[in-house]
Enzyme design. Structure first.
Site, PDB file in Angstrom:
ATOM      1  N   GLU A   1       0.529   0.648  -1.081  1.00 52.05           N
ATOM      2  CA  GLU A   1       1.322   0.686   0.157  1.00 52.05           C
ATOM      3  C   GLU A   1       0.454   0.293   1.364  1.00 52.05           C
ATOM      4  O   GLU A   1       0.899  -0.478   2.216  1.00 52.05           O
ATOM      5  CB  GLU A   1       1.850   2.110   0.308  1.00 52.05           C
ATOM      6  CG  GLU A   1       2.660   2.423   1.530  1.00 52.05           C
ATOM      7  CD  GLU A   1       2.886   3.942   1.626  1.00 52.05           C
ATOM      8  OE1 GLU A   1       3.389   4.533   0.652  1.00 52.05           O
ATOM      9  OE2 GLU A   1       2.513   4.541   2.650  1.00 52.05           O
TER      10      GLU A   1
ATOM     11  N   LYS B   1       0.402   8.441  -7.964  1.00 52.78           N
ATOM     12  CA  LYS B   1       0.905   8.448  -6.587  1.00 52.78           C
ATOM     13  C   LYS B   1      -0.171   7.963  -5.612  1.00 52.78           C
ATOM     14  O   LYS B   1       0.118   7.238  -4.647  1.00 52.78           O
ATOM     15  CB  LYS B   1       1.350   9.860  -6.208  1.00 52.78           C
ATOM     16  CG  LYS B   1       1.754  10.040  -4.744  1.00 52.78           C
ATOM     17  CD  LYS B   1       2.893   9.113  -4.339  1.00 52.78           C
ATOM     18  CE  LYS B   1       3.592   9.552  -3.064  1.00 52.78           C
ATOM     19  NZ  LYS B   1       2.743   9.895  -1.943  1.00 52.78           N
TER      20      LYS B   1
END
Lengths: 337, 337, 337, 337
Positions: free
Chosen positions: A195, A188
């Protein structure tokens, strides 16, 4: 199955809703009683303390924490003594994967399972589902699979990858057991690092479009400022919101982030309501540190992170130092251009 | 309507097919006669020279060039004298927008229209449609709209952006008139610049995942190499293909580029068939130059470009210079680690 | 005064020589007996074990460690039990400042002083002197000042900074007490981070000069490679060694690193004996991590670090991933250009 | 010999003084009569128009332009018609090397020589001398050598590079004929590009030192802000001015830029008089463009340039776009931290 949820903010509350829609039973707790009351009104079992919360869960319990990374340890301090052997704690927040390693070892001493579940999907997860990256012992992962399967978007949320046929491969259902303790948050973390890079790529590109009329702006000619090289090449007034729309259809840069950007631009073509002070919340930093410690280059991800720092003026002293040097060797005064 | 296509490579041939499927009539030419023959067999009108090609088009003609940027000028040298006033030339390739400015001025002297049509969609455009970013005079753009509308994916290829209702806004149909001559290729250029940044973001992130087991690798302890800080934190063996699958569903980094990456990893988890020498084809460079000339920061896009240069060892002398300095001040010999 | 030196490599041996030249008495030890014998022949007191070494030092002892960062802990394990209260250990190597914090706390339990002394100067320090950045308790620092003053270059090694007059200000003598434990290595770490950035700045610039003839090289014109924009602007054959000479005199980029570069280029204008695999030895990584944890931008220093990683092909999987994406969306094959 | 100087700003006036000190005869002109009067009072021959200026020079004339890059063309428009065959124009300012190529071709039509002389040394050149990087035809270069030799610092301004003995090698006298027209400004351009990189390296490093006390600052714990990882590791209050002093003596990062930084910090330890809006004056941009067009990586130099852009808030729209995306996917509001 039954799940207990601690932390009913943006993410936690919607996860509870998505679970209840699918018939799971949820016991909920939050330090804000009104958040508990709200979800109780939608069918969850409320509780008014962690002790009350734990008492309402059947053994072996499954307790999902959806709290800020900074308060996980404090929550565990209070929660762990209330639990019994074979209970499972899931940290679904944005914890540092090294904290998972430490915490899982700590609770293992009490025969508790510890699962780290990196959760992506933001405020949209209620309807779209959450991408789940899970670490920790496999037994606990298997026991919780009905929960993960409900929270995740499901295989049908995207066309199957060409070459993937027959039984589902790992990850295709939208959740994945990534490895031992911390592996979920590690994946993650890297997800968020990517991102940051993607966001900066779009942002820089849109800024170049926005300034495609730079050649129409008058510039002073002095020793401090070189004349613009090719002003005639920069005289476009580009409708950036329309560009976002066209890119959403058939282009190589189509993505969910672009969809969101298009929505923001549709509502506010100049984004005037934003100040441009961009926060960062940990994962981008940790990703860069992981790259450095592994010894692999991550200039794009790191630069994206640093741009956020600079957007908050954390480069202030560095800039003053550069101005001081320019003054020193060239007698250059700062310009306010 | 009728369109002439010059250049029947990867892109041009599929664009002709997509147009013919929708009932448009296509006249085609390529320097490779077999490419012409192939499309003639599918219903196009073939031609064996530019002169023959032009003679088969009705006036006012619409001639779409889909040739390498490097041969556009040579093609125009031969084509332009064959055309008549009010004919239109469309450059759908990857030309530099400044060349559009120059070329449109040149052909305007012969009363020809010149349209630049940045085209994204790659080998997938036949079925997905092409995202079209168009520059040049508005009359010619309007006349060609039936062509653009067919080539583009159409509004239904993506859910409408929340807030967009009623009549289509510019760009929603998948094609957009971006502005005066060069504006189409300018927007396409920035599109590709963003693409470079996104690709590098994914690539760096996947590399960090790939090296998540760096702590399991033995390192030498000497004055040249610091011991790894936290080896115990880097002992994950991560299934990267599975991670790509999970990210495709519900995560913030979902995108078409990720879909393609997942497909490549499904076929070859270690990507062993690639050497890692990454080409660049112009737009990434031009985007960085545009940022510099406009005076806006584009560190992420530029760094992504430079990573490609470095992948082809174009940093060789720079690296030697650093090794020479290290040898000079510290007596450090190069290590082959 | 008397100083004990453990570690007689490149740095340690020359420091002993510089101290003896000034009349200090040195006791020396190294795991390689021939290193000990060499310095004993020059007037140092040799020793054949750490125990022997310690026994030859007068109390309160001063023991300077000049060993690889990776073996400091092992050395301390053996050394500390041999010492007595009020003895001082100085770590002059390239340790991580956080290790100083840990180690100083550990040895404080035995009433030992712990001083961290970041040491710059490389193989040239014997004659030029060493820049010393010192952390730890002030008492120990004061006691060791005669040693620091001898090792340091002295105020006269550079013209006094305009504005500095009268008594010496801190740092002007070439050594500085930077703060509590770890502060010396912290400042030295940042020093090396800056060094990485400077080296990369020179290296990139020299590479641009080296390729100033790029326009004279023939390029293929195909869809993979855009033609060079302005080949006529890149037809210079520049004598880089001569450029280094001219910059050494009166230019803004004059520096000691440039002097060393000029020397390397004088000996080997194309630096052909170097492979271009550039090592990094810890401080560059730690500097970037410090920037990230502090939340301040350091894109130049980090990028310089990543360039070193890339010079050793640690970007391999990232590059393969980019090639795979290019193949996926555009059918692009890798080129070997 | 005799030299005419046009442009008596910071640089030009001091160059005239340095030449006169060595016995050269100078004719001077500036659009500001008081600048002319000032130097006339020091022994130069003043002039009140370009025509008057030209009339006072002996043939073949040597006219040195020291004017802003933006007004060189206008100056040439007026000057060139006044000159005679075999006269020489020297552009000593910060012109783009491609403009030299264009201008030298233009004046060659009138049998004029054109020399580009990149000049480094800033306000300090009067005493230190100027580093001169010269391009253009060799005849003119040779004729002007007495001027270059006087302006340059001379070989003795730096110790000769080890390995250089006997007759001076090119560049050792502090001036260098770098190649054909434009080569001088090309080398000067890269020089300034390197300067940008070095300045940013120092600035980033000093900023990291400045924030070494970040762990002593209280941080909010919420979902937007991760807690600082290791606050206890960042509790140093570092005297940055003293650090600059210690680095000036014996360290690897010693340089003239560091000397200037030390001076600025001695006068103002927090540099409070600077706003931190850092100008750029052309060469940094051109260096990055050269790297891109040559196809060689220059991430450090480019990033340094972009940091200057960002210091002037030219990243504003990009930052707003990132905030808009964060709001879109996560409901994150901007924080004013």
């Amino acid at each position: 199955m039954q799940l207990g949820m601690v932390g009913l903010g943006r993410m936690g509350a919607n996860m509870v809703r998505r679970l209840m829609r699918a018939g799971h039973e949820c016991v909920v707790f939050d330090v804000h009683p009104e958040a508990v009351a709200g979800l109780a009104g939608e069918g969850a079992t409320g509780s008014d303390s962690l002790a009350d919360f734990v008492s309402k869960l059947e053994r072996p319990r499954a307790v999902w924490l959806m709290v800020p990374a900074a308060v996980v340890d404090a929550t565990l301090d209070e929660l762990v003594p209330l639990l019994d052997p074979d209970d499972t704690i899931i940290d679904g927040g944005n914890s540092y994967y090294r904290d998972d390693q430490r915490r899982s070892a700590r609770v293992a001493e009490q025969q508790l399972h510890y699962v780290d579940a990196g959760t992506s999907g933001g405020v949209w997860g209620l309807d779209r589902g959450y991408s789940l990256m899970v670490g920790g012992d496999e037994t606990a992962f298997r026991r919780l699979e009905p929960i993960f399967a409900t929270l995740a978007p499901g295989v049908e949320s995207a066309p199957r990858t060409p070459g993937r046929t027959g039984d589902l491969h790992p990850g295709e259902a939208g959740y994945l057991h990534c490895g031992e303790s911390g592996a979920g948050h590690f994946v993650k973390m890297v997800h968020n690092g990517i991102e940051y890079g993607m966001m900066a790529a779009y942002a820089e590109g849109l800024n170049i479009l926005r300034n495609a009329n730079a050649g129409s702006v008058q510039r002073t000619a002095d020793a401090e400022t070189a004349p613009m090289e090719n002003p005639e090449a920069y005289r476009y007034d580009i409708d950036i919101a329309a560009v976002a729309e066209v890119w959403r259809r058939g282009s190589v840069v189509a993505s969910w982030l672009l969809d969101l950007t298009a929505e923001a631009l549709a509502a506010s073509p100049h984004l005037d309501q934003y100040s441009g002070r961009v926060s960062d919340s940990g994962e981008g930093r940790w990703t860069a540190i992981a790259a450095i410690e592994e010894g692999v280059p991550a200039p794009v991800l790191s630069t994206a992170l640093y741009s956020r720092f600079a957007s908050r003026d954390l480069d202030d002293f560095a800039n003053k130092a550069m101005s001081a040097m320019r003054s020193g060797f060239g007698g250059h005064d700062e310009k306010q251009d």
